[in-house]
Design an enzyme around this catalytic site. Structure first.
Site, mmCIF file in Angstrom:
data_model
loop_
_atom_site.group_PDB
_atom_site.id
_atom_site.type_symbol
_atom_site.label_atom_id
_atom_site.label_comp_id
_atom_site.label_asym_id
_atom_site.label_seq_id
_atom_site.Cartn_x
_atom_site.Cartn_y
_atom_site.Cartn_z
ATOM 1 C CG HIS A 177 79.783 74.471 5.708
ATOM 2 N ND1 HIS A 177 80.848 73.623 5.919
ATOM 3 C CD2 HIS A 177 78.878 74.207 6.695
ATOM 4 C CE1 HIS A 177 80.603 72.895 7.000
ATOM 5 N NE2 HIS A 177 79.422 73.228 7.466
ATOM 6 C CB CYS A 181 80.722 75.147 9.796
ATOM 7 S SG CYS A 181 80.401 73.608 10.691
ATOM 8 C CG ASN A 225 79.652 69.656 8.532
ATOM 9 O OD1 ASN A 225 80.709 70.271 8.391
ATOM 10 N ND2 ASN A 225 78.591 70.192 9.119
#
EC number: 2.3.1.180
Length: 323
Positions: free
Chosen positions: A250, A114, A280
């Site tokens: 993020h 990520c 996500n």
């Protein structure tokens, strides 16, 4: 005088299939309210059968090139941040290079889960500042739907697929915090925390594997480490939280985003949030949010933007740029 890597164009692409929370109630003991209350996620996009990470990346890349008024021949290098490449090798970046019709320059992948896009931008900046490239196409792209355990309600409802792209170009500058472009970065990792977030497959197992996560521990580390790395990057840039126009975090979990903003003393109306629509998307989430934030009219020229992310490894980092 110094050299800065300045943003020239952005673009993003999301697969056509939209998956609302309600779809998971057919196979899992969950609900729309349960998912929203724990993550802030309402829907996400899943890639179609046969639609690969490099396909998504290429679509986002073309949109970024159009936004910048450039052609593939103007680009010196491509960096793709991804944890879900089409194949073990070659890199997704070389596949994008081929799809765009580029026959010169160089291309490679970055794998920091990520945090991948932050790491990729930092690498692109270093290549530009050192004079090894003038224009670099930086992409975050993922098909995380391919590594989900569909029986694990704590993880499979959180992730989605997508891609975002950004073009950096070399520009002469004064070397001050008033410059446009990337002003500072802060990168970190600590392999001791590997078991908090990982995929239980790979070359050693001969399987693709599934994502595994210790959600509570990841949450704790995220809030602590994201605020710290953002402050560190701002210090390096000679700026403070009061100078920040936008945080583009993020997009993993709305609770993490809110807690980090609070720890940084930045109000939520200065945070770009897209997690509700995309879930996500790992390395794709920040470039997606940058592109969406710009299209919404949130991010404007000369705005100071902080991006920050944490992912498996654990790996985390932040970057400060003036748009």
């Amino acid at each position: 005088m110094t050299t800065r890597a300045v943003v020239r164009g952005v673009g993003h692409y999301l697969p056509e299939r939209i998956v609302p929370n309600e779809e998971f109630t057919k196979t899992l003991d969950t609900s729309d309210e349960w998912i929203r209350s724990r993550s802030g996620i309402e829907r996400r996009h899943f890639a179609a059968e046969g639609e690969t990470t490099s396909d998504l990346a290429t679509r986002a890349a073309r949109l970024a090139l159009d936004d910048a008024g450039m052609t593939p021949d103007d680009i010196d290098a491509i960096i793709v941040a991804t944890s879900t490449p089409d194949l073990t090798f070659p890199s997704a970046a070389t596949m994008v290079q081929s799809a765009l019709g580029m026959t010169s320059g160089f291309a490679f992948d970055v794998q920091a889960v990520c945090a991948g896009f932050v790491f990729a931008l930092a690498n692109a900046n270093a290549l530009i500042v050192s004079g090894q490239a003038k224009r670099i196409l930086v992409i975050g792209a993922e098909t995380f739907s391919r590594i989900m355990d569909w029986t694990d309600r704590s993880t499979c409802v959180l992730f989605g697929d997508g891609a975002g792209a950004l073009i950096l170009e070399s520009e002469d500058a004064e070397g001050s915090a008033a410059d446009r472009g990337i002003l500072a970065s802060d990168l970190n990792s600590d392999g001791r925390f590997r078991d908090l977030l990982y995929v239980d497959g790979g070359v050693s197992t001969g399987t693709t594997g599934h994502l595994r996560m210790e959600g509570k521990e990841v949450f704790r580390h995220a809030v602590e480490k994201l605020a710290k790395t953002a402050h560190s990057a701002l210090d390096k840039a000679g700026l403070t939280g009061e100078d920040v126009d936008w945080i583009v975090p993020h997009q993993a979990n709305l609770r993490i985003i809110k807690a980090t903003a609070q720890k940084m003393n930045v109000p939520m109306d200065r945070v770009v949030v897209t997690v509700q629509d995309h879930g996500n998307t790992s390395a794709a989430s920040i470039p997606l949010a940058l592109s969406v934030g710009r299209s919404r009219g949130q991010i404007k020229p000369d705005d100071v933007v902080v991006i920050e992310a944490i992912g498996g490894g654990l790996a985390w980092g932040a970057l400060v740029l003036r748009w």
